[in-house]
Design an enzyme around this catalytic site. Sequence first.
Site, PDB file in Angstrom:
ATOM      1  N   HIS A 237      31.558  46.556  46.336  1.00 38.26           N
ATOM      2  CA  HIS A 237      32.066  47.047  45.056  1.00 38.26           C
ATOM      3  C   HIS A 237      33.270  47.982  45.185  1.00 38.26           C
ATOM      4  O   HIS A 237      33.322  49.015  44.493  1.00 38.26           O
ATOM      5  CB  HIS A 237      30.951  47.800  44.313  1.00 38.26           C
TER       6      HIS A 237
HETATM    7  C1  LIG Z   1      29.859  39.139  48.131  1.00 36.35           C
HETATM    8  C2  LIG Z   1      29.993  39.879  46.842  1.00 36.35           C
HETATM    9  C3  LIG Z   1      28.875  40.067  46.027  1.00 36.35           C
HETATM   10  C4  LIG Z   1      28.994  40.752  44.816  1.00 36.35           C
HETATM   11  N1  LIG Z   1      27.942  40.772  43.962  1.00 36.35           N
HETATM   12  C5  LIG Z   1      28.120  41.223  42.694  1.00 36.35           C
HETATM   13  C6  LIG Z   1      27.134  41.015  41.706  1.00 36.35           C
HETATM   14  O1  LIG Z   1      26.097  40.391  41.940  1.00 36.35           O
HETATM   15  N2  LIG Z   1      27.370  41.501  40.451  1.00 36.35           N
HETATM   16  C7  LIG Z   1      28.510  42.183  40.150  1.00 36.35           C
HETATM   17  O2  LIG Z   1      28.635  42.648  39.010  1.00 36.35           O
HETATM   18  N3  LIG Z   1      29.464  42.385  41.076  1.00 36.35           N
HETATM   19  C8  LIG Z   1      29.330  41.874  42.323  1.00 36.35           C
HETATM   20  N4  LIG Z   1      30.335  41.984  43.228  1.00 36.35           N
HETATM   21  C9  LIG Z   1      31.542  42.744  42.868  1.00 36.35           C
HETATM   22  C10 LIG Z   1      32.441  42.059  41.843  1.00 36.35           C
HETATM   23  O3  LIG Z   1      32.445  40.670  42.025  1.00 36.35           O
HETATM   24  C11 LIG Z   1      33.851  42.644  41.952  1.00 36.35           C
HETATM   25  O4  LIG Z   1      33.810  44.038  41.766  1.00 36.35           O
HETATM   26  C12 LIG Z   1      34.805  42.058  40.922  1.00 36.35           C
HETATM   27  O5  LIG Z   1      34.829  40.662  41.050  1.00 36.35           O
HETATM   28  C13 LIG Z   1      36.207  42.636  41.126  1.00 36.35           C
HETATM   29  O6  LIG Z   1      37.084  42.031  40.220  1.00 36.35           O
HETATM   30  P1  LIG Z   1      38.641  42.256  40.341  1.00 36.35           P
HETATM   31  O7  LIG Z   1      39.272  41.543  39.210  1.00 36.35           O
HETATM   32  O8  LIG Z   1      38.919  43.697  40.508  1.00 36.35           O
HETATM   33  O9  LIG Z   1      39.084  41.585  41.728  1.00 36.35           O
HETATM   34  P2  LIG Z   1      38.884  40.122  42.297  1.00 36.35           P
HETATM   35  O10 LIG Z   1      37.848  39.379  41.559  1.00 36.35           O
HETATM   36  O11 LIG Z   1      38.747  40.275  43.773  1.00 36.35           O
HETATM   37  O12 LIG Z   1      40.266  39.396  41.964  1.00 36.35           O
HETATM   38  C14 LIG Z   1      41.467  39.616  42.646  1.00 36.35           C
HETATM   39  C15 LIG Z   1      42.232  38.297  42.682  1.00 36.35           C
HETATM   40  O13 LIG Z   1      43.576  38.558  43.083  1.00 36.35           O
HETATM   41  C16 LIG Z   1      43.973  37.625  44.057  1.00 36.35           C
HETATM   42  N5  LIG Z   1      45.032  38.260  44.848  1.00 36.35           N
HETATM   43  C17 LIG Z   1      44.900  39.313  45.684  1.00 36.35           C
HETATM   44  N6  LIG Z   1      46.089  39.630  46.234  1.00 36.35           N
HETATM   45  C18 LIG Z   1      46.986  38.778  45.728  1.00 36.35           C
HETATM   46  C19 LIG Z   1      48.398  38.613  45.912  1.00 36.35           C
HETATM   47  N7  LIG Z   1      49.090  39.409  46.737  1.00 36.35           N
HETATM   48  N8  LIG Z   1      49.030  37.601  45.250  1.00 36.35           N
HETATM   49  C20 LIG Z   1      48.323  36.795  44.396  1.00 36.35           C
HETATM   50  N9  LIG Z   1      46.987  36.911  44.189  1.00 36.35           N
HETATM   51  C21 LIG Z   1      46.329  37.894  44.845  1.00 36.35           C
HETATM   52  C22 LIG Z   1      42.702  37.341  44.820  1.00 36.35           C
HETATM   53  O14 LIG Z   1      42.761  36.141  45.550  1.00 36.35           O
HETATM   54  C23 LIG Z   1      41.662  37.320  43.700  1.00 36.35           C
HETATM   55  O15 LIG Z   1      41.535  36.058  43.117  1.00 36.35           O
HETATM   56  C24 LIG Z   1      30.256  41.315  44.453  1.00 36.35           C
HETATM   57  C25 LIG Z   1      31.375  41.122  45.257  1.00 36.35           C
HETATM   58  C26 LIG Z   1      31.259  40.393  46.429  1.00 36.35           C
HETATM   59  C27 LIG Z   1      32.485  40.167  47.280  1.00 36.35           C
END
Ligand SMILES: Cc1cc2nc3c(=O)[nH]c(=O)nc-3n(C[C@H](O)[C@H](O)[C@H](O)COP(=O)(O)OP(=O)(O)OC[C@H]3O[C@@H](n4cnc5c(N)ncnc54)[C@H](O)[C@@H]3O)c2cc1C
Length: 523
Positions: free
Chosen positions: A462
């Site tokens: 997280h």
């Molecule tokens: C294994 C695992 C289990 C989890 N379990 C849970 C759960 O059960 N329930 C829950 O609520 N949360 C869970 N989480 C946490 C939750 O999924 C994350 O906190 C949330 O998805 C974060 O969202 P975000 O939009 O911040 O980032 P992300 O979903 O990581 O999105 C970032 C995106 O940006 C892209 N990106 C990055 N850098 C670049 C770049 N330079 N150029 C273009 N694209 C780029 C990435 O490829 C990705 O698609 C879990 C996470 C993981 C990894």
Amino acid sequence: MATFDYIVVGAGSAGAVVAGRLSEDPDVRVLLIEAGGAEKPTNVKIPAAFATQFRTNLDWNYGTEPEPHLNSRSIYHPRAKYLGGCSGMNAMMYIRGSRHDYDGWAKSGATGWSYDEVLPLFKKSECNSRGESEYHGAHGPLHVEDLRSPNPLSETLVEGMIATGMPRNDDFNGAEQIGVGLNQVTQKRGMRWTTADGFVTPARKRPNFTVLTGAHVHRLRIEDGRAVGVEATRAGRQDFYRADREVVVSAGAFNTPQILMLSGIGPADHLTQHGIRVVVDNPNVGSHMMDHPFYAANFETTARGTLAKAQSPVQLAKYFLTRRGLLTSNVGEAVAFFRTRPGEAAPDMQMFGAPVFFWDHGFATHDKPAYAIALSLVGSRSRGQVRLRSADPAEKPALTFNYFSDPAELDSMVAGIERAREVANSQPVRGLTTRELHPGGQATGRSEIEAEIRRNIATTYHPSCTARIGSESTGVVDARLRVHGVTGLRVADASVFPTIPHGNTHAPSVLVGEKAAEMIRAE
Ligand SMILES: Cc1cc2nc3c(=O)[nH]c(=O)nc-3n(C[C@H](O)[C@H](O)[C@H](O)COP(=O)(O)OP(=O)(O)OC[C@H]3O[C@@H](n4cnc5c(N)ncnc54)[C@H](O)[C@@H]3O)c2cc1C
């Protein structure tokens, strides 16, 4: 050079929502840029297979610097790299956190983010199979449902948790977060449901919406204090994409601060050290990073039907024909929220009951049936940082969490592990438990459990707060998610949380995406 009104960088839990929602206005041209691919492989679709994505080409595959309070270990951090981001890799628990999280954010200056103000947005996203209610939506693009085939062992673990003195709770996102129950999951009819499924796929038929996959954004172009577009490489070619109105960075808690720093927004001395021209000197970029430390206690069991058998031909057939059975499991099926520190406004510990052995991110196996009672310290306090290793966008940033730098965290984790043992020894579970594997019989006293924590603590995955909402001196973005010191630039993802919520972080990230889109459209 292609020109758009809005460019969203990163198609994860938040970015997919921002881009999909903005494209609902036919008068604006929206580009969503994602470094990973568009495909949804089988191990993304099948809920129980999420850990098989780790350390594959679906994973950015991060690791921390030697953690000072964890015997200098590097902690592995998987991050999904494809449309949907970590909503395609996570354990699908749909948990919003505590009312106190959002009220705390608002009190600290995040105007508009109080619980009462964000609840309508949670409901707007949600399509909950239980239907509409005071706390839930039933018409949004994000499918949320009860586990289709809850494991009988998980039900027993729920009974065991209740036997240790916790109340039953069938809705952690309802009136009260404390208590024990089976969690709801982001699935549709037993299949994982990502933000790409909910917000990008339906939007792709709109002529004003462009999705570019396999495009790694290296930096933002900033002219006269305004973000005018992004530079990205795709199939070895470098291109520039112009944004007439705004760029929204949603690349996640590691990559968002990396992109900002590569673009000259960050701590001046650090940027200078790497030869990057300083556009905005802001030491908060990449700082204040938070996470939830994780420990899984494991126990051998006589129970039948653990997930160890999930890949059997019978279960595969059951999944593909009926979308039921062991493969629909999100692994951490049973959940409890409780306090280890009296007086905390929100429960500081989340417990998961999993009908399977779980150790070393799922890489370790055990030759006998086992179950896990895992602890996630949702009342964590330690802060860390993301820093560049170099000005090369292809180089992974350096990550340090400083887990357990606050001694109170150790007390809570010890209390959590003791509670897990109580559950294993409770009347409903005792008869099914044959041996404690982790921490193991040798860990009898406090000092042995502490040593075990330092040796084996991992992450609940997280990472958050690396571009947090705050003033110009305390944060990176204002309450409307606008980056301080640059116009035409916002951040919308888990980086902006002022503090990490007391629960899982997917639903809060979707919320950030909804709120960002709502604010941009209102302006
Ligand atoms: C294994 C695992 C289990 C989890 N379990 C849970 C759960 O059960 N329930 C829950 O609520 N949360 C869970 N989480 C946490 C939750 O999924 C994350 O906190 C949330 O998805 C974060 O969202 P975000 O939009 O911040 O980032 P992300 O979903 O990581 O999105 C970032 C995106 O940006 C892209 N990106 C990055 N850098 C670049 C770049 N330079 N150029 C273009 N694209 C780029 C990435 O490829 C990705 O698609 C879990 C996470 C993981 C990894």
